[in-house]
Design a protein around this motif. Structure first.
Motif, PDB file in Angstrom:
ATOM      1  N   UNK A   1      -6.830   6.561   1.366  1.00 38.74           N
ATOM      2  CA  UNK A   1      -5.834   5.490   1.419  1.00 38.74           C
ATOM      3  C   UNK A   1      -4.515   6.060   1.898  1.00 38.74           C
ATOM      4  N   UNK A   2      -3.602   5.170   2.304  1.00 38.08           N
ATOM      5  CA  UNK A   2      -2.349   5.605   2.906  1.00 38.08           C
ATOM      6  C   UNK A   2      -1.181   4.792   2.362  1.00 38.08           C
ATOM      7  N   UNK A   3      -0.036   5.479   2.198  1.00 39.47           N
ATOM      8  CA  UNK A   3       1.205   4.801   1.798  1.00 39.47           C
ATOM      9  C   UNK A   3       2.364   5.424   2.570  1.00 39.47           C
ATOM     10  N   UNK A   4       2.731   4.793   3.681  1.00 37.99           N
ATOM     11  CA  UNK A   4       3.836   5.263   4.514  1.00 37.99           C
ATOM     12  C   UNK A   4       5.050   4.373   4.274  1.00 37.99           C
ATOM     13  N   UNK A   5       6.038   4.914   3.585  1.00 42.83           N
ATOM     14  CA  UNK A   5       7.240   4.158   3.240  1.00 42.83           C
ATOM     15  C   UNK A   5       8.471   5.001   3.525  1.00 42.83           C
TER      16      UNK A   5
ATOM     17  N   UNK B   1      10.004   8.585   2.396  1.00 41.27           N
ATOM     18  CA  UNK B   1       8.591   8.936   2.275  1.00 41.27           C
ATOM     19  C   UNK B   1       8.281   9.501   0.895  1.00 41.27           C
ATOM     20  N   UNK B   2       7.037   9.434   0.522  1.00 37.08           N
ATOM     21  CA  UNK B   2       6.589  10.013  -0.740  1.00 37.08           C
ATOM     22  C   UNK B   2       5.817  11.288  -0.461  1.00 37.08           C
ATOM     23  N   UNK B   3       5.737  12.139  -1.450  1.00 34.99           N
ATOM     24  CA  UNK B   3       5.098  13.447  -1.258  1.00 34.99           C
ATOM     25  C   UNK B   3       3.611  13.316  -0.966  1.00 34.99           C
ATOM     26  N   UNK B   4       2.944  12.434  -1.692  1.00 33.12           N
ATOM     27  CA  UNK B   4       1.503  12.284  -1.538  1.00 33.12           C
ATOM     28  C   UNK B   4       1.194  10.965  -0.829  1.00 33.12           C
ATOM     29  N   UNK B   5       1.578  10.873   0.443  1.00 31.80           N
ATOM     30  CA  UNK B   5       1.446   9.608   1.173  1.00 31.80           C
ATOM     31  C   UNK B   5      -0.007   9.285   1.530  1.00 31.80           C
ATOM     32  N   UNK B   6      -0.758  10.282   1.939  1.00 28.56           N
ATOM     33  CA  UNK B   6      -2.171  10.099   2.250  1.00 28.56           C
ATOM     34  C   UNK B   6      -3.026  10.735   1.168  1.00 28.56           C
ATOM     35  N   UNK B   7      -3.979   9.989   0.630  1.00 25.79           N
ATOM     36  CA  UNK B   7      -4.756  10.506  -0.500  1.00 25.79           C
ATOM     37  C   UNK B   7      -6.255  10.332  -0.296  1.00 25.79           C
ATOM     38  N   UNK B   8      -6.997  11.387  -0.655  1.00 28.44           N
ATOM     39  CA  UNK B   8      -8.449  11.354  -0.695  1.00 28.44           C
ATOM     40  C   UNK B   8      -8.911  11.148  -2.129  1.00 28.44           C
ATOM     41  N   UNK B   9      -9.815  10.210  -2.345  1.00 29.72           N
ATOM     42  CA  UNK B   9     -10.523  10.083  -3.610  1.00 29.72           C
ATOM     43  C   UNK B   9     -11.896  10.683  -3.383  1.00 29.72           C
ATOM     44  N   UNK B  10     -12.092  11.886  -3.904  1.00 29.18           N
ATOM     45  CA  UNK B  10     -13.268  12.684  -3.573  1.00 29.18           C
ATOM     46  C   UNK B  10     -14.273  12.723  -4.723  1.00 29.18           C
ATOM     47  N   UNK B  11     -15.492  12.284  -4.422  1.00 28.93           N
ATOM     48  CA  UNK B  11     -16.571  12.318  -5.409  1.00 28.93           C
ATOM     49  C   UNK B  11     -17.357  13.622  -5.244  1.00 28.93           C
ATOM     50  N   UNK B  12     -16.793  14.665  -5.837  1.00 32.22           N
ATOM     51  CA  UNK B  12     -17.402  15.993  -5.779  1.00 32.22           C
ATOM     52  C   UNK B  12     -17.576  16.517  -7.209  1.00 32.22           C
ATOM     53  N   UNK B  13     -18.156  17.704  -7.340  1.00 30.01           N
ATOM     54  CA  UNK B  13     -18.325  18.306  -8.669  1.00 30.01           C
ATOM     55  C   UNK B  13     -19.112  17.397  -9.593  1.00 30.01           C
ATOM     56  N   UNK B  14     -18.555  17.125 -10.775  1.00 27.84           N
ATOM     57  CA  UNK B  14     -19.223  16.260 -11.748  1.00 27.84           C
ATOM     58  C   UNK B  14     -19.273  14.805 -11.301  1.00 27.84           C
ATOM     59  N   UNK B  15     -18.543  14.468 -10.239  1.00 24.23           N
ATOM     60  CA  UNK B  15     -18.484  13.085  -9.782  1.00 24.23           C
ATOM     61  C   UNK B  15     -19.296  12.832  -8.509  1.00 24.23           C
TER      62      UNK B  15
END
Length: 300
Positions: free
Chosen positions: A162-166, A169-183
């Motif tokens: 997902x993306x948040x360009x404002x 700007x914010x530090x974590x504008x682009x984010x991955x939700x990653x289903x790795x490890x236990x997920x």
């Protein structure tokens, strides 16, 4: 004896009338339409959050969006196979669909739900892109879903972005939700699976559903922040896409050509099947996701 004959004859007439009546009732029952039982209060899948459904691809021998929002589609090596409802998109190592026009309702989405049925097999050597909302000024793009290559365990490593360009700007504008490890996602290959992910901008919460069941996710994955929460970071809030250009199913934005460079070697086309691909401009509720799964599975 004569009296008994009359009684027998009268009884025979009654029985005959009964069976004729039953047969007529049976015929009427056979010819009358049988109403479907509502699921979650809905008769069809399109009734669910109908006002928030902004994109729907059913792939019935067509690459068109039935909501007529995403348009100008050009398919490359597109074929179809049997889907969960009618036909489905059938991917390959060279297949993808590029759309030239994206509606403002998708560009301006604040919260989102993406729903689809997929039927795919494990792959190695890179990541396959199921779809992408591109971004001309960025390598990654705005919103997309990737399936990484997997190992012998055949668990699926899936990533949503997902993306948040404002401004500012914010530090974590682009984010991955990653289903790795236990997920890591289990039992996802070789059969049709219903996949829904949602992001609620009001609560900064990410959710994932498989076959109508909401996954139990750790807070580190479900709760999204604009910057490090350990240093006072606030919630991520509503989405804000930028420099949106085109839309793609089955590939990365780099498969579209200019202004992006050629795809890196690990950027793979989606080789599985896809059906009933939907985007909503709201986070569906648990009950809505369950109803959507059951209704589409019931071919409604």
């Amino acid at each position: 004896m004569k009296k008994n004959k009359y009684i027998f004859l009268f009884a025979s007439v009654l029985v005959s009338s009964f069976f004729v009546s039953c047969n007529e009732d049976s015929i009427d029952t056979v010819n009358s339409p049988i109403a479907y039982e509502a699921i979650g209060g809905y008769e069809s899948s399109d009734e669910i959050a109908a006002g928030n459904l902004i994109t729907k691809f059913s792939f019935e021998n067509t690459i068109s969006d039935s909501k007529n929002g995403i348009t100008g589609g050009v398919g490359t090596n597109v074929t179809y196979g049997n889907g969960i409802k009618g036909l489905a998109y059938k991917g390959s190592a060279s297949s993808f669909i590029a759309y030239s026009t994206v509606p403002s309702v998708l560009v301006d989405v604040k919260s989102i739900s993406v729903s689809m049925w997929i039927n795919t097999n494990p792959h190695t050597g890179g990541a396959q892109s199921l779809y992408t909302l591109p971004k001309t000024s960025d390598f990654w793009g705005n919103i997309f879903t990737l399936v990484e290559g997997t190992g012998p365990a055949a668990t699926m490593l899936l990533k949503n972005h997902i993306q948040k360009d404002v401004t500012p700007s914010i530090a974590w504008s682009g984010q991955f939700m990653e289903h790795s490890g236990d997920n890591l996602l289990k039992n996802m290959y070789g059969t049709w699976k219903h996949l829904v992910w949602t992001y609620n901008g009001a609560s900064s919460t990410y959710s994932m559903y498989i076959d109508g069941k909401k996954l139990v996710l750790p807070a580190s994955l479900s709760k999204r922040y604009a910057s490090d929460p350990l240093t006072g970071g606030l919630g991520y809030g509503t989405l804000a896409n930028s420099n949106v250009s085109k839309f793609i199913i089955g590939g990365f934005q780099q498969h579209l050509g200019a202004p992006w460079n050629a795809p890196d070697g690990w950027m793979l086309n989606y080789t599985g099947m896809m059906d009933e691909f939907r985007i909503y401009n709201a986070a569906l509720s648990d009950n809505e996701v369950v109803a959507l799964y059951k209704l589409e599975k019931d071919n409604r």
